[in-house]
Design a protein around this motif. Structure first.
Motif, PDB file in Angstrom:
ATOM      1  N   ASP A  24     -74.133-123.148  59.492  1.00 31.53           N
ATOM      2  CA  ASP A  24     -74.430-123.162  58.058  1.00 31.53           C
ATOM      3  C   ASP A  24     -73.728-122.024  57.319  1.00 31.53           C
ATOM      4  O   ASP A  24     -74.027-121.763  56.160  1.00 31.53           O
ATOM      5  N   LYS A  25     -72.804-121.360  57.982  1.00 28.70           N
ATOM      6  CA  LYS A  25     -72.078-120.258  57.353  1.00 28.70           C
ATOM      7  C   LYS A  25     -71.119-120.799  56.304  1.00 28.70           C
ATOM      8  O   LYS A  25     -70.507-121.850  56.478  1.00 28.70           O
ATOM      9  N   ASP A  62     -78.871-130.373  56.492  1.00 33.37           N
ATOM     10  CA  ASP A  62     -79.926-130.933  57.349  1.00 33.37           C
ATOM     11  C   ASP A  62     -79.540-132.340  57.807  1.00 33.37           C
ATOM     12  O   ASP A  62     -79.692-133.311  57.074  1.00 33.37           O
ATOM     13  N   GLN A  63     -79.066-132.441  59.043  1.00 36.15           N
ATOM     14  CA  GLN A  63     -78.597-133.719  59.560  1.00 36.15           C
ATOM     15  C   GLN A  63     -79.732-134.667  59.937  1.00 36.15           C
ATOM     16  O   GLN A  63     -79.490-135.854  60.173  1.00 36.15           O
ATOM     17  N   ASP A 113     -79.683-127.549  48.760  1.00 31.38           N
ATOM     18  CA  ASP A 113     -80.810-127.320  49.660  1.00 31.38           C
ATOM     19  C   ASP A 113     -80.851-125.871  50.116  1.00 31.38           C
ATOM     20  O   ASP A 113     -79.846-125.184  50.170  1.00 31.38           O
ATOM     21  N   GLU A 114     -82.033-125.428  50.511  1.00 29.44           N
ATOM     22  CA  GLU A 114     -82.195-124.037  50.883  1.00 29.44           C
ATOM     23  C   GLU A 114     -81.516-123.702  52.205  1.00 29.44           C
ATOM     24  O   GLU A 114     -81.225-122.542  52.473  1.00 29.44           O
ATOM     25  N   CYS A 115     -81.185-124.685  53.019  1.00 23.85           N
ATOM     26  CA  CYS A 115     -80.481-124.425  54.281  1.00 23.85           C
ATOM     27  C   CYS A 115     -78.977-124.206  54.059  1.00 23.85           C
ATOM     28  O   CYS A 115     -78.285-123.737  54.950  1.00 23.85           O
ATOM     29  N   ALA A 116     -78.487-124.531  52.883  1.00 21.68           N
ATOM     30  CA  ALA A 116     -77.066-124.334  52.553  1.00 21.68           C
ATOM     31  C   ALA A 116     -76.906-122.979  51.853  1.00 21.68           C
ATOM     32  O   ALA A 116     -77.758-122.586  51.058  1.00 21.68           O
ATOM     33  N   ASN A 159     -87.768-141.567  53.658  1.00 21.42           N
ATOM     34  CA  ASN A 159     -87.315-142.819  53.061  1.00 21.42           C
ATOM     35  C   ASN A 159     -86.525-142.455  51.800  1.00 21.42           C
ATOM     36  O   ASN A 159     -87.101-142.236  50.734  1.00 21.42           O
ATOM     37  N   LEU A 160     -85.215-142.374  51.951  1.00 16.98           N
ATOM     38  CA  LEU A 160     -84.386-141.923  50.839  1.00 16.98           C
ATOM     39  C   LEU A 160     -84.243-142.983  49.757  1.00 16.98           C
ATOM     40  O   LEU A 160     -84.022-142.662  48.599  1.00 16.98           O
ATOM     41  N   GLN A 161     -84.374-144.260  50.108  1.00 19.64           N
ATOM     42  CA  GLN A 161     -84.359-145.328  49.093  1.00 19.64           C
ATOM     43  C   GLN A 161     -85.528-145.128  48.139  1.00 19.64           C
ATOM     44  O   GLN A 161     -85.382-145.222  46.930  1.00 19.64           O
ATOM     45  N   GLN A 162     -86.694-144.855  48.704  1.00 20.70           N
ATOM     46  CA  GLN A 162     -87.900-144.665  47.900  1.00 20.70           C
ATOM     47  C   GLN A 162     -87.804-143.389  47.056  1.00 20.70           C
ATOM     48  O   GLN A 162     -88.324-143.332  45.958  1.00 20.70           O
ATOM     49  N   ALA A 163     -87.137-142.378  47.589  1.00 19.61           N
ATOM     50  CA  ALA A 163     -87.028-141.103  46.879  1.00 19.61           C
ATOM     51  C   ALA A 163     -86.113-141.185  45.662  1.00 19.61           C
ATOM     52  O   ALA A 163     -86.152-140.315  44.798  1.00 19.61           O
ATOM     53  N   ARG A 164     -85.273-142.213  45.599  1.00 18.10           N
ATOM     54  CA  ARG A 164     -84.371-142.419  44.460  1.00 18.10           C
ATOM     55  C   ARG A 164     -83.387-141.271  44.254  1.00 18.10           C
ATOM     56  O   ARG A 164     -83.073-140.908  43.124  1.00 18.10           O
ATOM     57  N   VAL A 165     -82.930-140.675  45.356  1.00 16.15           N
ATOM     58  CA  VAL A 165     -81.883-139.657  45.285  1.00 16.15           C
ATOM     59  C   VAL A 165     -80.827-139.976  46.339  1.00 16.15           C
ATOM     60  O   VAL A 165     -81.101-140.681  47.306  1.00 16.15           O
ATOM     61  N   ALA A 166     -79.637-139.461  46.136  1.00 14.77           N
ATOM     62  CA  ALA A 166     -78.561-139.579  47.109  1.00 14.77           C
ATOM     63  C   ALA A 166     -78.459-138.251  47.857  1.00 14.77           C
ATOM     64  O   ALA A 166     -78.834-137.205  47.326  1.00 14.77           O
ATOM     65  N   VAL A 167     -77.951-138.315  49.077  1.00 16.49           N
ATOM     66  CA  VAL A 167     -77.856-137.107  49.889  1.00 16.49           C
ATOM     67  C   VAL A 167     -76.442-136.978  50.447  1.00 16.49           C
ATOM     68  O   VAL A 167     -75.906-137.929  51.017  1.00 16.49           O
ATOM     69  N   VAL A 168     -75.867-135.795  50.273  1.00 16.58           N
ATOM     70  CA  VAL A 168     -74.591-135.451  50.886  1.00 16.58           C
ATOM     71  C   VAL A 168     -74.899-134.397  51.946  1.00 16.58           C
ATOM     72  O   VAL A 168     -75.449-133.335  51.637  1.00 16.58           O
TER      73      VAL A 168
END
Length: 108
Positions: free
Chosen positions: A78-79, A54-55, A6-9, A62-71
């Motif tokens: 964010d340093k 991004d907490q 992600d762009e915040c990382a 809806n991450l189920q619908q997005a069909r991706v996992a998030v860590v």
């Protein structure tokens, strides 16, 4: 498995994921995309995991619908220096995390 950073990382985190196929939001040309659109683009492009700091993402999409996992890396900032100690645990979950699942690494 394709991972999107992600762009915040911080982009140098990509070096910690050398054993995986990783692209950054910036590399994909997706800078500034809202989370919903980003998750849709990820799915279309075959990404399976989003690595982010991004907490709030899990409560906004809806991450189920997005069909991706998030860590989600949870650190004081964010340093890179705050996030690097979390990477061994993050690497451990990459091979077991399931689509639609959110796993937070770090925090209290």
């Amino acid at each position: 498995m394709r991972i999107l950073l992600d762009e915040c990382a911080p982009r140098p985190l990509k070096r910690e994921l050398a054993d995986y196929q990783v692209r950054t939001v910036v590399e994909m040309g997706w800078s500034g995309k809202k989370n919903g659109e980003l998750l849709e683009l990820m799915s279309q492009e075959g990404f399976t995991i989003l690595l982010t700091t991004d907490q709030n993402l899990r409560y906004q999409q809806n991450l189920q619908q997005a069909r991706v996992a998030v860590v989600v890396l949870v650190a004081p900032s964010d340093k890179l220096s705050d996030l690097l100690p979390l990477m061994p645990d993050a690497l451990n979950v990459l091979d077991t995390i399931a689509s639609g699942e959110v796993i937070e690494i770090g925090g209290s």
